[in-house]
Design a protein around this motif. Sequence first.
Motif, PDB file in Angstrom:
ATOM      1  N   THR A 118       9.177  -4.983  -8.802  1.00 19.75           N
ATOM      2  CA  THR A 118      10.239  -4.895  -7.805  1.00 19.75           C
ATOM      3  C   THR A 118      11.078  -6.169  -7.768  1.00 19.75           C
ATOM      4  OG1 THR A 118       8.666  -5.673  -6.144  1.00 19.75           O
ATOM      5  CG2 THR A 118       8.980  -3.299  -6.315  1.00 19.75           C
ATOM      6  N   ASN A 119      10.715  -7.158  -8.578  1.00 19.94           N
ATOM      7  CA  ASN A 119      11.436  -8.436  -8.558  1.00 19.94           C
ATOM      8  C   ASN A 119      12.662  -8.369  -9.470  1.00 19.94           C
ATOM      9  OD1 ASN A 119      12.283 -11.147  -8.682  1.00 19.94           O
ATOM     10  ND2 ASN A 119      10.203 -11.861  -8.286  1.00 19.94           N
ATOM     11  N   LYS A 120      13.822  -8.230  -8.875  1.00 17.48           N
ATOM     12  CA  LYS A 120      15.060  -8.066  -9.633  1.00 17.48           C
ATOM     13  C   LYS A 120      15.493  -9.343 -10.358  1.00 17.48           C
ATOM     14  CE  LYS A 120      16.659  -4.419  -6.514  1.00 17.48           C
ATOM     15  NZ  LYS A 120      17.702  -3.978  -5.560  1.00 17.48           N
ATOM     16  N   ASP A 121      14.990 -10.483  -9.912  1.00 19.39           N
ATOM     17  CA  ASP A 121      15.382 -11.756 -10.538  1.00 19.39           C
ATOM     18  C   ASP A 121      14.784 -11.933 -11.921  1.00 19.39           C
ATOM     19  OD1 ASP A 121      16.889 -14.236 -10.177  1.00 19.39           O
ATOM     20  OD2 ASP A 121      14.935 -15.243 -10.210  1.00 19.39           O
TER      21      ASP A 121
ATOM     22  N   VAL B  65       0.830  -1.196   0.000  1.00 18.83           N
ATOM     23  CA  VAL B  65       0.000   0.000   0.000  1.00 18.83           C
ATOM     24  C   VAL B  65       0.871   1.255   0.000  1.00 18.83           C
ATOM     25  CG1 VAL B  65      -1.793   1.269   1.217  1.00 18.83           C
ATOM     26  CG2 VAL B  65      -1.857  -1.218   1.187  1.00 18.83           C
ATOM     27  N   LYS B  66       1.930   1.239   0.760  1.00 21.63           N
ATOM     28  CA  LYS B  66       2.854   2.368   0.812  1.00 21.63           C
ATOM     29  C   LYS B  66       3.461   2.632  -0.552  1.00 21.63           C
ATOM     30  CE  LYS B  66       7.039   3.944   3.231  1.00 21.63           C
ATOM     31  NZ  LYS B  66       8.049   3.561   4.272  1.00 21.63           N
ATOM     32  N   ILE B  67       3.884   1.560  -1.237  1.00 19.76           N
ATOM     33  CA  ILE B  67       4.479   1.692  -2.566  1.00 19.76           C
ATOM     34  C   ILE B  67       3.443   2.182  -3.570  1.00 19.76           C
ATOM     35  CG2 ILE B  67       5.517   0.422  -4.495  1.00 19.76           C
ATOM     36  CD1 ILE B  67       6.863  -1.384  -2.418  1.00 19.76           C
ATOM     37  N   VAL B  68       2.250   1.595  -3.524  1.00 16.03           N
ATOM     38  CA  VAL B  68       1.186   1.985  -4.445  1.00 16.03           C
ATOM     39  C   VAL B  68       0.854   3.470  -4.298  1.00 16.03           C
ATOM     40  CG1 VAL B  68      -1.292   1.735  -4.901  1.00 16.03           C
ATOM     41  CG2 VAL B  68       0.144  -0.294  -4.724  1.00 16.03           C
ATOM     42  N   ASN B  69       0.755   3.939  -3.078  1.00 14.32           N
ATOM     43  CA  ASN B  69       0.462   5.353  -2.851  1.00 14.32           C
ATOM     44  C   ASN B  69       1.580   6.255  -3.361  1.00 14.32           C
ATOM     45  OD1 ASN B  69      -2.039   4.958  -1.720  1.00 14.32           O
ATOM     46  ND2 ASN B  69      -1.315   4.953   0.389  1.00 14.32           N
ATOM     47  N   SER B  70       2.826   5.816  -3.189  1.00 13.69           N
ATOM     48  CA  SER B  70       3.967   6.582  -3.686  1.00 13.69           C
ATOM     49  C   SER B  70       3.938   6.668  -5.212  1.00 13.69           C
ATOM     50  CB  SER B  70       5.275   5.939  -3.229  1.00 13.69           C
ATOM     51  OG  SER B  70       6.396   6.561  -3.834  1.00 13.69           O
ATOM     52  N   VAL B  71       3.653   5.537  -5.853  1.00 15.62           N
ATOM     53  CA  VAL B  71       3.585   5.494  -7.314  1.00 15.62           C
ATOM     54  C   VAL B  71       2.430   6.346  -7.820  1.00 15.62           C
ATOM     55  CG1 VAL B  71       3.181   4.007  -9.299  1.00 15.62           C
ATOM     56  CG2 VAL B  71       4.701   3.248  -7.482  1.00 15.62           C
ATOM     57  N   ALA B  72       1.287   6.257  -7.139  1.00 19.45           N
ATOM     58  CA  ALA B  72       0.119   7.040  -7.553  1.00 19.45           C
ATOM     59  C   ALA B  72       0.437   8.529  -7.548  1.00 19.45           C
ATOM     60  CB  ALA B  72      -1.054   6.743  -6.622  1.00 19.45           C
ATOM     61  N   GLU B  73       1.126   8.972  -6.504  1.00 19.26           N
ATOM     62  CA  GLU B  73       1.487  10.386  -6.409  1.00 19.26           C
ATOM     63  C   GLU B  73       2.437  10.793  -7.531  1.00 19.26           C
ATOM     64  OE1 GLU B  73       3.484  13.515  -3.191  1.00 19.26           O
ATOM     65  OE2 GLU B  73       3.149  11.422  -2.629  1.00 19.26           O
ATOM     66  N   GLN B  74       3.441   9.944  -7.810  1.00 17.47           N
ATOM     67  CA  GLN B  74       4.391  10.237  -8.895  1.00 17.47           C
ATOM     68  C   GLN B  74       3.682  10.288 -10.248  1.00 17.47           C
ATOM     69  OE1 GLN B  74       8.186   8.035  -8.922  1.00 17.47           O
ATOM     70  NE2 GLN B  74       7.673   7.306  -6.866  1.00 17.47           N
TER      71      GLN B  74
ATOM     72  N   ASN C  47      12.899   2.407  -2.910  1.00 13.39           N
ATOM     73  CA  ASN C  47      13.011   3.724  -3.544  1.00 13.39           C
ATOM     74  C   ASN C  47      12.358   3.651  -4.911  1.00 13.39           C
ATOM     75  OD1 ASN C  47      13.790   6.405  -3.917  1.00 13.39           O
ATOM     76  ND2 ASN C  47      15.762   5.837  -4.791  1.00 13.39           N
ATOM     77  N   PHE C  48      11.037   3.479  -4.913  1.00 16.60           N
ATOM     78  CA  PHE C  48      10.261   3.196  -6.114  1.00 16.60           C
ATOM     79  C   PHE C  48      10.094   4.474  -6.942  1.00 16.60           C
ATOM     80  CE2 PHE C  48       7.245   1.441  -8.894  1.00 16.60           C
ATOM     81  CZ  PHE C  48       6.968   0.123  -8.568  1.00 16.60           C
TER      82      PHE C  48
END
Length: 334
Positions: free
Chosen positions: A274-277, A178-187, A296-297
């Motif tokens: 976010t999956n680097k593999d 949720v934290k990441i989603v909100n950050s992405v939404a704002e960007q 640091n999305f």
Amino acid sequence: MDALKGKKILLVALGGYSNGIIEKMKDMGAQVDYINDKPNDGIICKSFGRLKFKPYMKVIDNYYIKKIESLKNNKYDYILVIRGEYTTKKALVQMRKTYPNAKLILYMWDSLRNNKGIEKLWKYYDKVYTFDRIDYLDNKEKIQFLPLYYYEDILPKSQSQEIKYDVAFIGTGHEDRVKIVNSVAEQCRKEGLRVFFYIFLPHKMVFLYNKILNSSNYKGVSGKQINYKMLPFKTAYEIYGSSKCIMDIESSTQCGLTMRTIEMIGLRKKLITTNKDIINYDFYHPNNIMVVDRSNFIIDKEFFDKPYVELESDIYKKYSLNGWIKNVLECEEK
């Protein structure tokens, strides 16, 4: 579609996704019986079964014995157990005794870190697969590697449907999602990008739990942002089909690629993950997939302007449900 013609299969798996597997196996010519991997989907069953609470394990043992007894007159070519978290040693021994000629296969679509103790049961199977490449590399002599699949039968009819969103995310709100989603939404909104985010939790109590015990990731999150009803597969696929790019945030406790990641192959959609593999897979292309740091999305707007690069046709076939079934059962087209 005749790879399983005349074959009899017993599928032991959780509900939901199992329906698509059963339908596809039947389309491929198989006769399929099904056992839910646990007596019920209640929280007591899930919790006690996951914790391997000894008194409750007897309940699960008896559940499997009754199910196997009801199907004892059938002769199976394959028994496919998916995940195997609730499938006990006693159940596997009984299956082997009741169906001595069946090939017993385990497919793990969760990491070993999330399914502790499953390794002790590997010896009861003829073949063991994992969706997690790192788990495979750590256990090469004992298990095989096979990624997940996409449902080719419920893809949007048109790949050229109208694009309504630049970025879409549909998923559960666990961990830091949720934290990441909100950050992405704002960007995205600052960049003028259109977004669709659907965050699911199974119950309001889970939301309250996260607000208290996962407060660093749920800071500022309101109940209005959370949905308590899962979107149907077809609805989700339609939303993905009308989106330019899909966002994926895997669990921090696994390296295997999520179902959402593989679905983007079939949908021919760009992916932010976010999956680097993912760079180690045969379908990876930088035009199609952007890998970001979950701590640091940061969205690169130029990625959205790059055209999607078509993959080799064999790649699309390989990751389809049809291809997955043929691989996990090691059967060939007749």
